[in-house]
Design a protein around this motif. Structure first.
Motif, PDB file in Angstrom:
ATOM      1  N   ALA A  53     -11.583   0.037   1.759  1.00  0.00           N
ATOM      2  CA  ALA A  53     -11.444  -1.365   1.369  1.00  0.00           C
ATOM      3  C   ALA A  53     -11.146  -1.497  -0.124  1.00  0.00           C
ATOM      4  N   ARG A  54     -11.828  -0.717  -0.943  1.00  0.00           N
ATOM      5  CA  ARG A  54     -11.596  -0.788  -2.392  1.00  0.00           C
ATOM      6  C   ARG A  54     -10.212  -0.265  -2.753  1.00  0.00           C
ATOM      7  N   SER A  55      -9.783   0.817  -2.094  1.00  0.00           N
ATOM      8  CA  SER A  55      -8.439   1.348  -2.346  1.00  0.00           C
ATOM      9  C   SER A  55      -7.373   0.328  -1.971  1.00  0.00           C
ATOM     10  N   TYR A  56      -7.603  -0.399  -0.884  1.00  0.00           N
ATOM     11  CA  TYR A  56      -6.656  -1.438  -0.472  1.00  0.00           C
ATOM     12  C   TYR A  56      -6.560  -2.544  -1.521  1.00  0.00           C
ATOM     13  N   GLU A  57      -7.708  -2.990  -2.029  1.00  0.00           N
ATOM     14  CA  GLU A  57      -7.700  -4.042  -3.050  1.00  0.00           C
ATOM     15  C   GLU A  57      -7.043  -3.558  -4.337  1.00  0.00           C
ATOM     16  N   ASP A  58      -7.271  -2.283  -4.706  1.00  0.00           N
ATOM     17  CA  ASP A  58      -6.651  -1.741  -5.922  1.00  0.00           C
ATOM     18  C   ASP A  58      -5.135  -1.674  -5.776  1.00  0.00           C
TER      19      ASP A  58
END
Length: 235
Positions: A53-58
């Motif tokens: 999820a964090r990689s997607y937002e980044d």
């Protein structure tokens, strides 16, 4: 989600080809290899995949910034190249994130099965109450809401319908039925002949790769990847 990563295949094959210390044959070997593979895939998940999820937002933030930069200077080739790279990373991570959400929802459904069943039955009861017929309009236009009268009205109605002959439906004309599509003798024999390893493999690859995981936690996609490198008689 894991199968799209370039290192996934090498990790699975290196684990699967290692010898087992536990003695056994057939399904025993497959079971213990899957248990060992499960631990390696867990390490692969938190060491390499990380927080999806964090990689997607980044990646999404990086792509939005790249778009903003190219809008301010459309003729800059360096910014255009950076925007294309950011877009490819974002689309790839978006695909991984979507697969992650689908798998997570199915796992949560399995974990909270009893709660899901309770919710389902409560919802069905609510629909029954909403669809319950508590009154009817009589022939003289009055609304009858007395429960015994409502029951008697419906029983009498169905008594007048059930058991009566219907001229619209008659006997089946088998001569006409035989004129339609029927199975040939070869097709009938194919339905009862023993299945082969090739049939098993075809069926296995017919299962969706994102199907809900079984009790061992593995989905069909992982087993399909393992079967791709084996022949028809090696499983």
């Amino acid at each position: 989600m894991w199968t799209s990563h370039p290192q996934f295949r090498s990790i699975v094959l290196s684990n699967w080809n290692r010898d087992l210390r536990i003695k056994g044959s057939g399904l025993d070997q497959v079971y213990w290899k899957l248990v060992r593979l499960k631990h390696d895939l867990k390490k692969f998940n938190w060491r390499i995949i990380g927080d999806v999820a964090r990689s997607y937002e980044d990646c999404k933030t990086e792509f939005q910034k790249a778009r903003y930069d190219i809008f301010s200077d459309p003729q800059n080739q360096i910014l255009a190249s950076a925007e294309r790279v950011a877009f490819q990373r974002f689309k790839q991570q978006e695909k991984v994130y979507g697969s992650y959400l689908r798998q997570k929802s199915k796992i949560e459904w399995i974990q909270f099965g009893n709660e899901n069943s309770s919710y389902f039955h409560a919802y069905i009861k609510q629909r029954k109450r909403a669809n319950r017929i508590a009154s009817y309009i009589s022939e003289d236009g009055k609304v009858e809401d007395s429960y015994p009268k409502v029951i008697s009205h419906f029983i009498n109605h169905f008594k007048s319908v059930l058991g009566c002959s219907n001229k619209a439906s008659g006997k089946v004309d088998y001569v006409i039925a035989d004129l339609g599509p029927v199975l040939s003798v070869e097709d009938q024999l194919a339905l009862i002949k023993p299945f082969s390893n090739k049939d098993v493999k075809t069926t296995m690859f017919g299962i969706s790769s994102i199907k809900s995981p079984g009790p061992d936690g593995f989905r069909g996609g992982i087993l399909q990847k393992l079967m791709e490198r084996h022949g028809e008689g090696d499983f």
